[in-house]
Design a protein around this motif. Structure first.
Motif, PDB file in Angstrom:
ATOM      1  N   MET A  22    -110.269  -1.982 -14.796  1.00 27.65           N
ATOM      2  CA  MET A  22    -109.973  -2.517 -13.472  1.00 27.65           C
ATOM      3  C   MET A  22    -108.778  -1.810 -12.847  1.00 27.65           C
ATOM      4  O   MET A  22    -108.788  -1.463 -11.660  1.00 27.65           O
ATOM      5  CB  MET A  22    -109.706  -4.023 -13.543  1.00 27.65           C
ATOM      6  CG  MET A  22    -110.957  -4.862 -13.631  1.00 27.65           C
ATOM      7  SD  MET A  22    -110.638  -6.585 -13.153  1.00 27.65           S
ATOM      8  CE  MET A  22    -109.531  -7.084 -14.458  1.00 27.65           C
ATOM      9  N   ARG A  23    -107.753  -1.602 -13.644  1.00 31.75           N
ATOM     10  CA  ARG A  23    -106.554  -0.929 -13.137  1.00 31.75           C
ATOM     11  C   ARG A  23    -106.895   0.476 -12.635  1.00 31.75           C
ATOM     12  O   ARG A  23    -106.425   0.900 -11.576  1.00 31.75           O
ATOM     13  CB  ARG A  23    -105.500  -0.857 -14.237  1.00 31.75           C
ATOM     14  CG  ARG A  23    -104.214  -0.159 -13.810  1.00 31.75           C
ATOM     15  CD  ARG A  23    -103.201  -0.092 -14.943  1.00 31.75           C
ATOM     16  NE  ARG A  23    -102.060   0.714 -14.541  1.00 31.75           N
ATOM     17  CZ  ARG A  23    -101.019   0.266 -13.858  1.00 31.75           C
ATOM     18  NH1 ARG A  23    -100.967  -1.009 -13.510  1.00 31.75           N
ATOM     19  NH2 ARG A  23    -100.034   1.068 -13.511  1.00 31.75           N
ATOM     20  N   ASP A  24    -107.725   1.179 -13.375  1.00 29.57           N
ATOM     21  CA  ASP A  24    -108.156   2.503 -12.955  1.00 29.57           C
ATOM     22  C   ASP A  24    -108.908   2.447 -11.628  1.00 29.57           C
ATOM     23  O   ASP A  24    -108.693   3.279 -10.741  1.00 29.57           O
ATOM     24  CB  ASP A  24    -109.042   3.124 -14.037  1.00 29.57           C
ATOM     25  CG  ASP A  24    -109.658   4.434 -13.609  1.00 29.57           C
ATOM     26  OD1 ASP A  24    -108.920   5.443 -13.528  1.00 29.57           O
ATOM     27  OD2 ASP A  24    -110.877   4.456 -13.339  1.00 29.57           O
ATOM     28  N   HIS A  54    -114.408 -11.232 -18.340  1.00 29.33           N
ATOM     29  CA  HIS A  54    -114.030 -11.705 -17.002  1.00 29.33           C
ATOM     30  C   HIS A  54    -112.552 -12.049 -16.990  1.00 29.33           C
ATOM     31  O   HIS A  54    -112.004 -12.495 -17.996  1.00 29.33           O
ATOM     32  CB  HIS A  54    -114.857 -12.926 -16.594  1.00 29.33           C
ATOM     33  CG  HIS A  54    -114.877 -13.157 -15.120  1.00 29.33           C
ATOM     34  ND1 HIS A  54    -113.853 -13.756 -14.431  1.00 29.33           N
ATOM     35  CD2 HIS A  54    -115.798 -12.807 -14.194  1.00 29.33           C
ATOM     36  CE1 HIS A  54    -114.146 -13.787 -13.136  1.00 29.33           C
ATOM     37  NE2 HIS A  54    -115.319 -13.216 -12.966  1.00 29.33           N
ATOM     38  N   PHE A  55    -111.896 -11.827 -15.835  1.00 25.63           N
ATOM     39  CA  PHE A  55    -110.470 -12.118 -15.696  1.00 25.63           C
ATOM     40  C   PHE A  55    -110.208 -13.003 -14.484  1.00 25.63           C
ATOM     41  O   PHE A  55    -110.947 -12.990 -13.503  1.00 25.63           O
ATOM     42  CB  PHE A  55    -109.669 -10.813 -15.575  1.00 25.63           C
ATOM     43  CG  PHE A  55    -109.572 -10.053 -16.864  1.00 25.63           C
ATOM     44  CD1 PHE A  55    -108.637 -10.398 -17.826  1.00 25.63           C
ATOM     45  CD2 PHE A  55    -110.446  -9.004 -17.133  1.00 25.63           C
ATOM     46  CE1 PHE A  55    -108.550  -9.707 -19.021  1.00 25.63           C
ATOM     47  CE2 PHE A  55    -110.372  -8.305 -18.333  1.00 25.63           C
ATOM     48  CZ  PHE A  55    -109.424  -8.651 -19.279  1.00 25.63           C
ATOM     49  N   THR A  60    -104.609 -11.528 -11.723  1.00 27.30           N
ATOM     50  CA  THR A  60    -105.009 -10.146 -11.488  1.00 27.30           C
ATOM     51  C   THR A  60    -104.409  -9.608 -10.191  1.00 27.30           C
ATOM     52  O   THR A  60    -103.907  -8.485 -10.139  1.00 27.30           O
ATOM     53  CB  THR A  60    -106.545 -10.051 -11.449  1.00 27.30           C
ATOM     54  OG1 THR A  60    -107.078 -10.560 -12.668  1.00 27.30           O
ATOM     55  CG2 THR A  60    -106.998  -8.621 -11.256  1.00 27.30           C
ATOM     56  N   LEU A  61    -104.441 -10.417  -9.134  1.00 21.52           N
ATOM     57  CA  LEU A  61    -103.878  -9.970  -7.856  1.00 21.52           C
ATOM     58  C   LEU A  61    -102.388  -9.656  -7.970  1.00 21.52           C
ATOM     59  O   LEU A  61    -101.895  -8.712  -7.347  1.00 21.52           O
ATOM     60  CB  LEU A  61    -104.103 -11.025  -6.771  1.00 21.52           C
ATOM     61  CG  LEU A  61    -105.521 -11.144  -6.211  1.00 21.52           C
ATOM     62  CD1 LEU A  61    -105.598 -12.317  -5.234  1.00 21.52           C
ATOM     63  CD2 LEU A  61    -105.948  -9.851  -5.525  1.00 21.52           C
ATOM     64  N   ALA A  62    -101.678 -10.452  -8.772  1.00 21.85           N
ATOM     65  CA  ALA A  62    -100.247 -10.181  -8.954  1.00 21.85           C
ATOM     66  C   ALA A  62    -100.028  -8.813  -9.591  1.00 21.85           C
ATOM     67  O   ALA A  62     -99.131  -8.056  -9.196  1.00 21.85           O
ATOM     68  CB  ALA A  62     -99.608 -11.272  -9.809  1.00 21.85           C
ATOM     69  N   ALA A  63    -100.861  -8.486 -10.576  1.00 20.57           N
ATOM     70  CA  ALA A  63    -100.743  -7.174 -11.210  1.00 20.57           C
ATOM     71  C   ALA A  63    -101.107  -6.058 -10.242  1.00 20.57           C
ATOM     72  O   ALA A  63    -100.442  -5.014 -10.193  1.00 20.57           O
ATOM     73  CB  ALA A  63    -101.637  -7.119 -12.449  1.00 20.57           C
ATOM     74  N   THR A  94     -95.676 -15.877  -3.627  1.00 21.01           N
ATOM     75  CA  THR A  94     -95.060 -15.072  -4.675  1.00 21.01           C
ATOM     76  C   THR A  94     -95.724 -13.706  -4.780  1.00 21.01           C
ATOM     77  O   THR A  94     -95.046 -12.668  -4.831  1.00 21.01           O
ATOM     78  CB  THR A  94     -95.138 -15.813  -6.015  1.00 21.01           C
ATOM     79  OG1 THR A  94     -94.452 -17.067  -5.896  1.00 21.01           O
ATOM     80  CG2 THR A  94     -94.507 -14.992  -7.136  1.00 21.01           C
ATOM     81  N   VAL A  95     -97.058 -13.678  -4.809  1.00 21.26           N
ATOM     82  CA  VAL A  95     -97.765 -12.398  -4.875  1.00 21.26           C
ATOM     83  C   VAL A  95     -97.492 -11.578  -3.614  1.00 21.26           C
ATOM     84  O   VAL A  95     -97.396 -10.348  -3.668  1.00 21.26           O
ATOM     85  CB  VAL A  95     -99.274 -12.620  -5.081  1.00 21.26           C
ATOM     86  CG1 VAL A  95    -100.029 -11.294  -5.089  1.00 21.26           C
ATOM     87  CG2 VAL A  95     -99.529 -13.368  -6.384  1.00 21.26           C
TER      88      VAL A  95
END
Length: 272
Positions: A22-24, A54-55, A60-63, A94-95
């Protein structure tokens, strides 16, 4: 319809992939030049292996907010049922600070019964969930005004769905962006309904950005579709944000290039 730039988004569905994959995909999407990266708010895959990887949405949005520097980020869409409205406001704020003011607060009433049953939320009825959403949005807005610090950016509200009596009324009352998966005929009708709600509540219809899911909506786990064929008729009706879906594990973004080139031609022509 006021003049708005055409924008392209991708929904990176957080299913069937490792976080590294996902990060990629996030990095590749931002590098390609998309305007918005969305995920979704579910606890299980919606296609493929129903018990696949699944995440969770907002973690995930914060990352992604820390990883990226330019794109807007958001859920398409947050399920109102899964979090207390005040807590959701605080999470989104916060995000938003992590991202430097790039969050879109996408929200809807929820629909995937497996999520509800597995995590202990009451599923109820579609009408009941919409009524809960109508009660939650003012609470979210109120909490955002109270938080210290306030959101870092404008944090536009995106409401997803096409229900004509309740959902589109909420769009007229609260949304900066309205998202649907409507085809051309359906979109034309829904926009007329939305105009009527805007008139009824005293809202300028042109303040609302019209967002549409395109390219097969990611149902087959990939991106497809010709913007000249699929996008142009929707554009003619007033759509300006076009979202393509991509699923793990591979997150094939190749056809995004075609949509981004179409966006750039349109925006350059509009600029003269």
């Amino acid at each position: 319809m006021t003049s708005r730039p055409v924008r392209i988004a991708v929904q990176l569905q957080p299913q069937h992939a490792s976080y590294e994959q996902m990060r990629d995909a996030v990095g590749r999407a931002e590098e390609l030049g998309v305007d918005v990266i969305f995920n979704w708010d579910h606890f299980f895959p919606l296609n493929g292996d129903p018990d696949g990887k699944h995440f969770e949405c907002w973690t995930t949005l914060a990352a992604w907010a820390e990883q990226t520097s330019r794109v807007q980020l958001g859920a398409l869409v947050t399920c109102n049922s899964y979090r207390n409205p005040e807590l959701l406001a605080d999470m989104a704020r916060t995000v938003d600070h992590v991202s430097g003011g790039r969050v879109i607060l996408g929200i809807g009433s929820g629909w995937f019964e497996k999520d509800y049953d597995s995590y202990g939320f009451e599923f109820g009825t579609a009408g009941g969930r919409l009524n809960e959403l109508a009660r939650a949005i003012p609470r979210i807005e109120s909490r955002l005004r109270m938080l210290n610090p306030a959101p870092a950016g404008p944090m536009p509200v995106l409401i997803g769905g096409g229900g004509e009596k309740k959902t589109l009324r909420l769009v007229a009352e609260h949304a900066n962006i309205w998202h649907s998966f409507a085809d051309v005929e359906t979109l034309a009708h829904k926009l007329q309904v939305l105009r009527g709600h805007c008139t009824a509540v005293g809202r300028d219809f042109d303040e609302i950005e019209v967002s549409v899911g395109v390219g097969g909506r990611g149902r087959d786990g990939g991106i497809a579709g010709d913007p000249e064929v699929e996008g142009q008729p929707l554009l003619d009706l007033g759509a300006r944000l076009f979202t393509l879906g991509a699923s793990g594990p591979d997150y094939d973004l190749s056809v995004l290039r075609t949509w981004l080139a179409w966006r750039d031609r349109l925006n350059e022509n509009a600029a003269g």
